[in-house]
Write a protein that holds these residues in place. Sequence first.
Motif, PDB file in Angstrom:
ATOM      1  N   ASP A 106      -0.204   9.723   4.509  1.00  0.00           N
ATOM      2  CA  ASP A 106       0.643   9.798   3.326  1.00  0.00           C
ATOM      3  C   ASP A 106       0.431   8.549   2.469  1.00  0.00           C
ATOM      4  N   PHE A 107       1.220   8.420   1.400  1.00  0.00           N
ATOM      5  CA  PHE A 107       0.981   7.362   0.419  1.00  0.00           C
ATOM      6  C   PHE A 107       1.191   5.954   0.967  1.00  0.00           C
ATOM      7  N   THR A 108       1.885   5.819   2.101  1.00  0.00           N
ATOM      8  CA  THR A 108       2.127   4.468   2.620  1.00  0.00           C
ATOM      9  C   THR A 108       0.845   3.811   3.110  1.00  0.00           C
ATOM     10  N   ASP A 109      -0.150   4.623   3.453  1.00  0.00           N
ATOM     11  CA  ASP A 109      -1.388   4.073   4.023  1.00  0.00           C
ATOM     12  C   ASP A 109      -2.608   4.599   3.277  1.00  0.00           C
ATOM     13  N   PRO A 110      -3.012   3.943   2.185  1.00  0.00           N
ATOM     14  CA  PRO A 110      -4.173   4.416   1.433  1.00  0.00           C
ATOM     15  C   PRO A 110      -5.490   4.280   2.187  1.00  0.00           C
ATOM     16  N   THR A 111      -5.500   3.548   3.320  1.00  0.00           N
ATOM     17  CA  THR A 111      -6.724   3.509   4.136  1.00  0.00           C
ATOM     18  C   THR A 111      -6.794   4.714   5.065  1.00  0.00           C
ATOM     19  N   ALA A 112      -5.783   5.575   5.023  1.00  0.00           N
ATOM     20  CA  ALA A 112      -5.784   6.852   5.754  1.00  0.00           C
ATOM     21  C   ALA A 112      -5.979   6.675   7.261  1.00  0.00           C
ATOM     22  N   GLY A 113      -5.410   5.610   7.818  1.00  0.00           N
ATOM     23  CA  GLY A 113      -5.496   5.368   9.256  1.00  0.00           C
ATOM     24  C   GLY A 113      -6.627   4.451   9.662  1.00  0.00           C
ATOM     25  N   LEU A 114      -7.412   3.973   8.696  1.00  0.00           N
ATOM     26  CA  LEU A 114      -8.571   3.134   9.017  1.00  0.00           C
ATOM     27  C   LEU A 114      -8.132   1.792   9.587  1.00  0.00           C
ATOM     28  N   ARG A 115      -7.173   1.137   8.947  1.00  0.00           N
ATOM     29  CA  ARG A 115      -6.725  -0.176   9.421  1.00  0.00           C
ATOM     30  C   ARG A 115      -6.086  -0.094  10.799  1.00  0.00           C
ATOM     31  N   ALA A 116      -5.404   0.998  11.054  1.00  0.00           N
ATOM     32  CA  ALA A 116      -4.715   1.147  12.342  1.00  0.00           C
ATOM     33  C   ALA A 116      -5.664   1.564  13.450  1.00  0.00           C
ATOM     34  N   GLY A 117      -6.945   1.767  13.128  1.00  0.00           N
ATOM     35  CA  GLY A 117      -7.902   2.178  14.131  1.00  0.00           C
ATOM     36  C   GLY A 117      -7.767   3.631  14.539  1.00  0.00           C
ATOM     37  N   ARG A 171       9.268   6.598  -6.848  1.00  0.00           N
ATOM     38  CA  ARG A 171       9.075   5.343  -6.124  1.00  0.00           C
ATOM     39  C   ARG A 171       8.266   5.598  -4.861  1.00  0.00           C
ATOM     40  N   LEU A 172       7.511   4.585  -4.463  1.00  0.00           N
ATOM     41  CA  LEU A 172       6.738   4.665  -3.221  1.00  0.00           C
ATOM     42  C   LEU A 172       7.535   4.033  -2.081  1.00  0.00           C
ATOM     43  N   PRO A 173       7.302   4.437  -0.838  1.00  0.00           N
ATOM     44  CA  PRO A 173       8.110   3.959   0.286  1.00  0.00           C
ATOM     45  C   PRO A 173       7.969   2.455   0.506  1.00  0.00           C
ATOM     46  N   GLU A 174       8.988   1.879   1.110  1.00  0.00           N
ATOM     47  CA  GLU A 174       8.944   0.478   1.523  1.00  0.00           C
ATOM     48  C   GLU A 174       7.790   0.292   2.497  1.00  0.00           C
ATOM     49  N   GLY A 175       7.038  -0.807   2.331  1.00  0.00           N
ATOM     50  CA  GLY A 175       5.922  -1.072   3.210  1.00  0.00           C
ATOM     51  C   GLY A 175       4.606  -0.509   2.727  1.00  0.00           C
ATOM     52  N   THR A 177      14.532   5.152 -10.894  1.00  0.00           N
ATOM     53  CA  THR A 177      15.611   5.930 -10.288  1.00  0.00           C
ATOM     54  C   THR A 177      15.115   7.228  -9.685  1.00  0.00           C
ATOM     55  N   GLY A 178      13.808   7.459  -9.740  1.00  0.00           N
ATOM     56  CA  GLY A 178      13.265   8.676  -9.169  1.00  0.00           C
ATOM     57  C   GLY A 178      13.286   8.629  -7.655  1.00  0.00           C
ATOM     58  N   PRO A 179      12.994   9.739  -7.029  1.00  0.00           N
ATOM     59  CA  PRO A 179      13.013   9.784  -5.564  1.00  0.00           C
ATOM     60  C   PRO A 179      11.845   9.022  -4.956  1.00  0.00           C
ATOM     61  N   VAL A 180      11.999   8.631  -3.684  1.00  0.00           N
ATOM     62  CA  VAL A 180      10.898   8.046  -2.927  1.00  0.00           C
ATOM     63  C   VAL A 180      10.003   9.188  -2.464  1.00  0.00           C
ATOM     64  N   VAL A 181       8.712   9.101  -2.757  1.00  0.00           N
ATOM     65  CA  VAL A 181       7.788  10.183  -2.406  1.00  0.00           C
ATOM     66  C   VAL A 181       6.704   9.649  -1.476  1.00  0.00           C
ATOM     67  N   ARG A 182       6.336  10.469  -0.502  1.00  0.00           N
ATOM     68  CA  ARG A 182       5.311  10.096   0.466  1.00  0.00           C
ATOM     69  C   ARG A 182       4.063  10.974   0.373  1.00  0.00           C
ATOM     70  N   THR A 183       4.184  12.124  -0.265  1.00  0.00           N
ATOM     71  CA  THR A 183       3.080  13.070  -0.305  1.00  0.00           C
ATOM     72  C   THR A 183       2.883  13.602  -1.716  1.00  0.00           C
TER      73      THR A 183
END
Length: 305
Positions: A126-137, A191-195, A214-220
């Motif tokens: 989702d939008f919190t991780d633009p590396t799409a899991g790359l950094r997390a291995g 708005r994008l999620p915290e973190g 004031t818009g909603p927080v969106v992840r996708t």
Amino acid sequence: MELRMLRYFVAVAEERHFGRAAARLHMTQPPLSRAIRQLEADLGCTLLHRSPTGVALTAAGTVLHDEARTLLAQADRARDRVAAAAGTATLTVGTLADSAEQAGARLAAVYRDRHPHVRVRVREADFTDPTAGLRAGLVDVALTRAPFEDSGLTTRVLRSDRVGVVLRADDPLADHDSLRLDDLAGRPWFRLPEGTDPVWRSYWARRPDTARCTGPVVRTVHECLQSVLWSGTVGLAPLAHSLPEGLTAVALTDVPPSRLVIAWRSGDTGPLIRSFVRLATALWNRKGTEPQSGSRTPAAPARLP
């Protein structure tokens, strides 16, 4: 020390922030904090200087960061070699929103033809991780959109797309050929999620100084499009993407292009990754950047960054 704990520590060390590291690892912050405390207790030393604004590595933490990255890279290589020897080689591809579809069926077909015995897994982030899991291995290579924090990563641009603002089709500004951010003053923005990666956030969450956050927080992508459709929230999207009925995108003249990229961990250049990058780059070199006729994107299937 478990590899899992080392991955946690590397994420915190590179993000310099527990919240961002937790988002990158797709976990909540409390268990991550406890894991790092346990690691410090096991090693008998302090690895991080903590402050309200983030963390900094101690001398011991700097040493562990270097060693942990080496160990994790060795573990990944060992996994790949064992899988290859067993005849079950696997490549995990991370994607963000529509990036895999933008890469196209042709890339999948060419890779399958070149590596018929390799099992390809696709993991969507989702939008919190633009590396799409790359950094997390969690993945070997990522198809995503820059910009994002790319320390320790290598990227290759496949194409660049102009960016527009997503509006409802009945919006008074929807029939304009182009707009500037200031034309959207006073409107609610999603708005994008915290973190969320700070570099990614600064690009996609850009807005006029007078905009209402004031818009909603969106992840996708789906959440983003629905917030525009139902609430009139403002958001950005590459103009190369089509949108569902009832929405349109108008070009923004003061926003730089969005780059579709391939990314992988620097130094992690196994044969399956090298082949994936080569094939994707060759396909795009032949295909070129598709021309974008006109500034607005008419209705069709939903897409966003």
